[in-house]
Every structure is written in structure tokens, then in C-alpha cells.
Write a protein that holds these residues in place. Structure first.
Motif, PDB file in Angstrom:
ATOM      1  N   ALA A 198       0.597  -1.097   0.020  1.00  0.00           N
ATOM      2  CA  ALA A 198      -0.082  -0.183  -0.285  1.00  0.00           C
ATOM      3  C   ALA A 198       0.840   0.703  -0.088  1.00  0.00           C
ATOM      4  CB  ALA A 198      -1.169  -0.267   1.206  1.00  0.00           C
ATOM      5  N   PHE A 199       2.003   1.764   0.854  1.00  0.00           N
ATOM      6  CA  PHE A 199       2.774   2.587   0.369  1.00  0.00           C
ATOM      7  C   PHE A 199       3.489   2.455  -0.948  1.00  0.00           C
ATOM      8  CE2 PHE A 199       6.780   3.791   1.303  1.00  0.00           C
ATOM      9  CZ  PHE A 199       7.093   5.159   1.574  1.00  0.00           C
ATOM     10  N   TRP A 200       3.582   1.718  -1.036  1.00  0.00           N
ATOM     11  CA  TRP A 200       4.062   1.941  -2.799  1.00  0.00           C
ATOM     12  C   TRP A 200       3.560   2.034  -3.686  1.00  0.00           C
ATOM     13  CZ3 TRP A 200       9.169   3.225  -2.905  1.00  0.00           C
ATOM     14  CH2 TRP A 200       9.975   3.133  -2.098  1.00  0.00           C
ATOM     15  N   ALA A 201       2.279   2.091  -3.525  1.00  0.00           N
ATOM     16  CA  ALA A 201       1.153   2.315  -4.269  1.00  0.00           C
ATOM     17  C   ALA A 201       1.419   3.178  -3.946  1.00  0.00           C
ATOM     18  CB  ALA A 201      -0.168   1.449  -4.266  1.00  0.00           C
ATOM     19  N   VAL A 202       0.794   4.210  -3.249  1.00  0.00           N
ATOM     20  CA  VAL A 202       0.670   5.616  -2.920  1.00  0.00           C
ATOM     21  C   VAL A 202       1.996   5.899  -3.850  1.00  0.00           C
ATOM     22  CG1 VAL A 202       0.495   7.511  -1.374  1.00  0.00           C
ATOM     23  CG2 VAL A 202      -0.944   5.092  -0.905  1.00  0.00           C
ATOM     24  N   MET A 203       3.117   6.249  -2.634  1.00  0.00           N
ATOM     25  CA  MET A 203       4.119   6.799  -3.587  1.00  0.00           C
ATOM     26  C   MET A 203       4.409   6.349  -4.681  1.00  0.00           C
ATOM     27  SD  MET A 203       5.453   8.010  -0.584  1.00  0.00           S
ATOM     28  CE  MET A 203       6.688   8.692  -0.762  1.00  0.00           C
ATOM     29  N   LYS A 204       3.846   5.613  -5.348  1.00  0.00           N
ATOM     30  CA  LYS A 204       3.972   6.138  -6.616  1.00  0.00           C
ATOM     31  C   LYS A 204       3.176   6.750  -7.270  1.00  0.00           C
ATOM     32  CE  LYS A 204       3.739   2.009  -9.453  1.00  0.00           C
ATOM     33  NZ  LYS A 204       3.618   1.079 -10.522  1.00  0.00           N
ATOM     34  N   ASN A 205       2.970   7.701  -7.261  1.00  0.00           N
ATOM     35  CA  ASN A 205       1.242   8.324  -7.360  1.00  0.00           C
ATOM     36  C   ASN A 205       2.687  10.218  -6.862  1.00  0.00           C
ATOM     37  OD1 ASN A 205      -0.822   6.886  -8.118  1.00  0.00           O
ATOM     38  ND2 ASN A 205      -1.246   7.512  -5.730  1.00  0.00           N
ATOM     39  N   PHE A 206       3.390   9.933  -6.296  1.00  0.00           N
ATOM     40  CA  PHE A 206       4.299  10.748  -6.109  1.00  0.00           C
ATOM     41  C   PHE A 206       5.420  10.891  -6.810  1.00  0.00           C
ATOM     42  CE2 PHE A 206       1.881  10.687  -2.320  1.00  0.00           C
ATOM     43  CZ  PHE A 206       1.216  12.547  -2.083  1.00  0.00           C
ATOM     44  N   GLY A 207       5.557   9.635  -7.565  1.00  0.00           N
ATOM     45  CA  GLY A 207       6.909   9.803  -8.382  1.00  0.00           C
ATOM     46  C   GLY A 207       7.660   9.005  -8.055  1.00  0.00           C
ATOM     47  N   VAL A 208       7.994   8.214  -6.565  1.00  0.00           N
ATOM     48  CA  VAL A 208       8.902   7.489  -5.689  1.00  0.00           C
ATOM     49  C   VAL A 208       8.635   6.422  -6.346  1.00  0.00           C
ATOM     50  CG1 VAL A 208       9.891   7.179  -3.824  1.00  0.00           C
ATOM     51  CG2 VAL A 208       8.582   9.154  -4.032  1.00  0.00           C
ATOM     52  N   GLN A 209       9.569   5.586  -7.565  1.00  0.00           N
ATOM     53  CA  GLN A 209       9.486   4.406  -6.982  1.00  0.00           C
ATOM     54  C   GLN A 209      10.792   3.183  -6.736  1.00  0.00           C
ATOM     55  OE1 GLN A 209       9.492   2.847 -11.269  1.00  0.00           O
ATOM     56  NE2 GLN A 209       7.509   4.949 -11.546  1.00  0.00           N
ATOM     57  N   LYS A 210       9.956   1.926  -6.460  1.00  0.00           N
ATOM     58  CA  LYS A 210      10.768   1.221  -5.373  1.00  0.00           C
ATOM     59  C   LYS A 210      11.480   0.506  -6.608  1.00  0.00           C
ATOM     60  CE  LYS A 210      10.467  -3.199  -2.448  1.00  0.00           C
ATOM     61  NZ  LYS A 210       9.669  -3.748  -1.999  1.00  0.00           N
ATOM     62  N   LYS A 211      12.892   0.193  -6.112  1.00  0.00           N
ATOM     63  CA  LYS A 211      14.056  -0.339  -7.252  1.00  0.00           C
ATOM     64  C   LYS A 211      13.767  -1.816  -6.121  1.00  0.00           C
ATOM     65  CE  LYS A 211      16.634   2.557  -9.945  1.00  0.00           C
ATOM     66  NZ  LYS A 211      16.832   2.288 -10.831  1.00  0.00           N
ATOM     67  N   PRO A 212      14.198  -2.955  -7.569  1.00  0.00           N
ATOM     68  CA  PRO A 212      13.972  -3.994  -6.504  1.00  0.00           C
ATOM     69  C   PRO A 212      15.255  -4.407  -6.121  1.00  0.00           C
ATOM     70  CG  PRO A 212      14.401  -4.076  -9.602  1.00  0.00           C
ATOM     71  CD  PRO A 212      14.625  -2.218  -9.090  1.00  0.00           C
ATOM     72  N   SER A 213      14.779  -4.666  -4.878  1.00  0.00           N
ATOM     73  CA  SER A 213      15.788  -4.829  -4.069  1.00  0.00           C
ATOM     74  C   SER A 213      17.232  -6.302  -3.774  1.00  0.00           C
ATOM     75  CB  SER A 213      14.896  -5.676  -2.754  1.00  0.00           C
ATOM     76  OG  SER A 213      14.778  -7.572  -3.595  1.00  0.00           O
ATOM     77  N   SER A 214      17.939  -5.508  -3.634  1.00  0.00           N
ATOM     78  CA  SER A 214      19.771  -6.208  -4.093  1.00  0.00           C
ATOM     79  C   SER A 214      20.182  -6.578  -2.399  1.00  0.00           C
ATOM     80  CB  SER A 214      20.634  -5.397  -4.705  1.00  0.00           C
ATOM     81  OG  SER A 214      20.539  -4.585  -3.684  1.00  0.00           O
ATOM     82  N   SER A 215      21.019  -7.504  -2.406  1.00  0.00           N
ATOM     83  CA  SER A 215      21.431  -7.999  -1.730  1.00  0.00           C
ATOM     84  C   SER A 215      22.213  -6.747  -0.347  1.00  0.00           C
ATOM     85  CB  SER A 215      23.207  -9.318  -1.533  1.00  0.00           C
ATOM     86  OG  SER A 215      23.687  -8.653  -2.346  1.00  0.00           O
ATOM     87  N   ALA A 216      22.760  -6.140  -0.456  1.00  0.00           N
ATOM     88  CA  ALA A 216      22.780  -5.035  -0.336  1.00  0.00           C
ATOM     89  C   ALA A 216      21.920  -4.006   0.733  1.00  0.00           C
ATOM     90  CB  ALA A 216      24.009  -3.962  -0.814  1.00  0.00           C
ATOM     91  N   GLY A 217      20.611  -4.089   0.516  1.00  0.00           N
ATOM     92  CA  GLY A 217      20.015  -3.460   0.786  1.00  0.00           C
ATOM     93  C   GLY A 217      18.573  -2.604  -0.167  1.00  0.00           C
ATOM     94  N   LYS A 218      18.577  -1.865  -0.044  1.00  0.00           N
ATOM     95  CA  LYS A 218      16.348  -1.362  -0.998  1.00  0.00           C
ATOM     96  C   LYS A 218      16.541   0.232  -0.885  1.00  0.00           C
ATOM     97  CE  LYS A 218      13.035  -4.135   1.254  1.00  0.00           C
ATOM     98  NZ  LYS A 218      12.150  -4.413   2.326  1.00  0.00           N
ATOM     99  N   ILE A 219      17.058   0.504  -2.156  1.00  0.00           N
ATOM    100  CA  ILE A 219      17.627   1.093  -2.732  1.00  0.00           C
ATOM    101  C   ILE A 219      15.708   2.315  -3.633  1.00  0.00           C
ATOM    102  CG2 ILE A 219      18.540   2.938  -4.976  1.00  0.00           C
ATOM    103  CD1 ILE A 219      20.357   0.263  -4.712  1.00  0.00           C
ATOM    104  N   VAL A 220      16.084   3.363  -2.792  1.00  0.00           N
ATOM    105  CA  VAL A 220      14.831   4.486  -3.500  1.00  0.00           C
ATOM    106  C   VAL A 220      14.984   5.282  -4.566  1.00  0.00           C
ATOM    107  CG1 VAL A 220      12.812   5.581  -2.460  1.00  0.00           C
ATOM    108  CG2 VAL A 220      13.576   3.508  -1.826  1.00  0.00           C
ATOM    109  N   THR A 221      14.746   5.815  -5.027  1.00  0.00           N
ATOM    110  CA  THR A 221      14.984   6.879  -6.054  1.00  0.00           C
ATOM    111  C   THR A 221      13.327   7.608  -6.596  1.00  0.00           C
ATOM    112  OG1 THR A 221      14.055   5.647  -8.068  1.00  0.00           O
ATOM    113  CG2 THR A 221      16.512   5.129  -7.647  1.00  0.00           C
ATOM    114  N   ILE A 222      14.028   9.042  -6.503  1.00  0.00           N
ATOM    115  CA  ILE A 222      13.065   9.601  -7.147  1.00  0.00           C
ATOM    116  C   ILE A 222      13.188  10.354  -8.644  1.00  0.00           C
ATOM    117  CG2 ILE A 222      12.157  12.184  -6.146  1.00  0.00           C
ATOM    118  CD1 ILE A 222      13.248  12.251  -3.083  1.00  0.00           C
ATOM    119  N   GLY A 223      11.786  10.487  -8.878  1.00  0.00           N
ATOM    120  CA  GLY A 223      11.762  11.031 -10.423  1.00  0.00           C
ATOM    121  C   GLY A 223      11.247   9.833 -11.370  1.00  0.00           C
TER     122      GLY A 223
END
Length: 153
Positions: free
Chosen positions: A128-153
Motif C-alpha cells: 500500500a505504501f509503494w502504491a501511494v508513493m508511485k503517485n508522487f513519482g517515487v518508485q521502489k527499485k528491485p531489492s538487492s543484497s545490499a539493501g533497498k534503494i529508492v529513487t525519486i523521479g
């Protein structure tokens, strides 16, 4: 006696295992949370129900039954009574009024406590959080072994 108890326990455990295997949506964790919720409900509802019955039986007079028309007369009217007035009443009525206000939110918090912090709930909140954030242009990158990376734009 120990042999009979062990045999009964083994039989119940086998039945429980078969029940859990037949129901794919019910996990052991969910089952025990549900049983804990049911136990909590019984432990809290019984004394509150006894108090409610006592309060209803002693706080007001019992009116004679005159039929459904009388029971539902002016049923849609909602009175607004300032808190200063109803809080000045007998303590048992004030307690009953406050309980009727706070029991539903309290029950919701208890239910959320049992099921809202489970792994399944956390996954749903994340979706639900990422569905809302998608409306603001924030997308979740595929998770890697180092951790989760978030990008804006």
C-alpha cells in the motif's frame, strides 16, 4: 493414566495436523493468533457483559411492553446532551457511557495488535505504501543484497 493422556494427546495432534494440512490459508502462526484473540475476547467480554447486564437492570426502571410501535416511537431522534450534564449523573451511568464510547476503539486496537504486526500485515502495508508513493513519482527499485534503494523521479 499417563498412557491414556499420551494417546489422547497424540490423537489430537494428528487431527490438528490434518486440519492444518487441509486448510491452506490458515498457518500455525495465524491459528495461534486467532486463538489468543478468542481467549482475550472471552476474558474481557464476560466481565463487561456482566457489568452491562447489572447496569441495565439497576440504573433504570424496566418499562412495560406495549408493542413494536411504542418501542420504535421517535426512534430516529438523536438528543445532544452536553458532557457536563451526563457526567453529573450517577457514577455507574457515567462509567457505562464512557465504556460505550471507548470499547470499540479499544477492541480495534487489540485486534490490530494481534494481526496488524504480523508478517502478512507488514507486507500488505508495504504494498500500500509503494502504491501511494508511485503517485508522487517515487518508485521502489528491485531489492538487492545490499539493501533497498529508492529513487525519486
Amino acid at each position: 493414566m499417563t498412557l491414556l493422556s499420551s494417546r489422547a494427546f497424540a490423537r489430537r495432534r494428528l487431527e490438528f495436523g490434518q486440519f492444518m494440512a487441509s486448510n491452506k490459508s490458515l498457518t500455525i502462526s495465524r491459528y495461534f493468533r486467532l486463538m489468543a484473540l478468542a481467549t482475550t475476547e472471552i476474558m474481557l467480554t464476560t466481565p463487561l457483559s456482566i457489568f452491562s447486564i447489572w447496569l441495565n437492570a439497576t440504573a433504570t426502571d424496566i418499562s412495560p411492553w406495549r408493542g413494536w410501535a411504542d418501542a420504535h416511537y421517535d426512534y430516529s431522534r438523536v438528543d445532544l446532551i452536553p458532557a457536563i450534564i451526563w457526567r453529573a449523573g450517577p457514577p455507574s451511568e457515567v462509567i457505562g457511557m464512557e465504556l460505550s464510547r471507548w470499547l470499540l476503539p479499544s477492541c480495534a486496537i487489540v485486534f490490530f495488535g494481534f494481526f496488524g504486526f504480523a508478517d502478512e500485515g507488514k507486507r500488505n502495508y508495504q504494498v500500500a505504501f509503494w502504491a501511494v508513493m508511485k503517485n508522487f513519482g517515487v518508485q521502489k527499485k528491485p531489492s538487492s543484497s545490499a539493501g533497498k534503494i529508492v529513487t525519486i523521479g
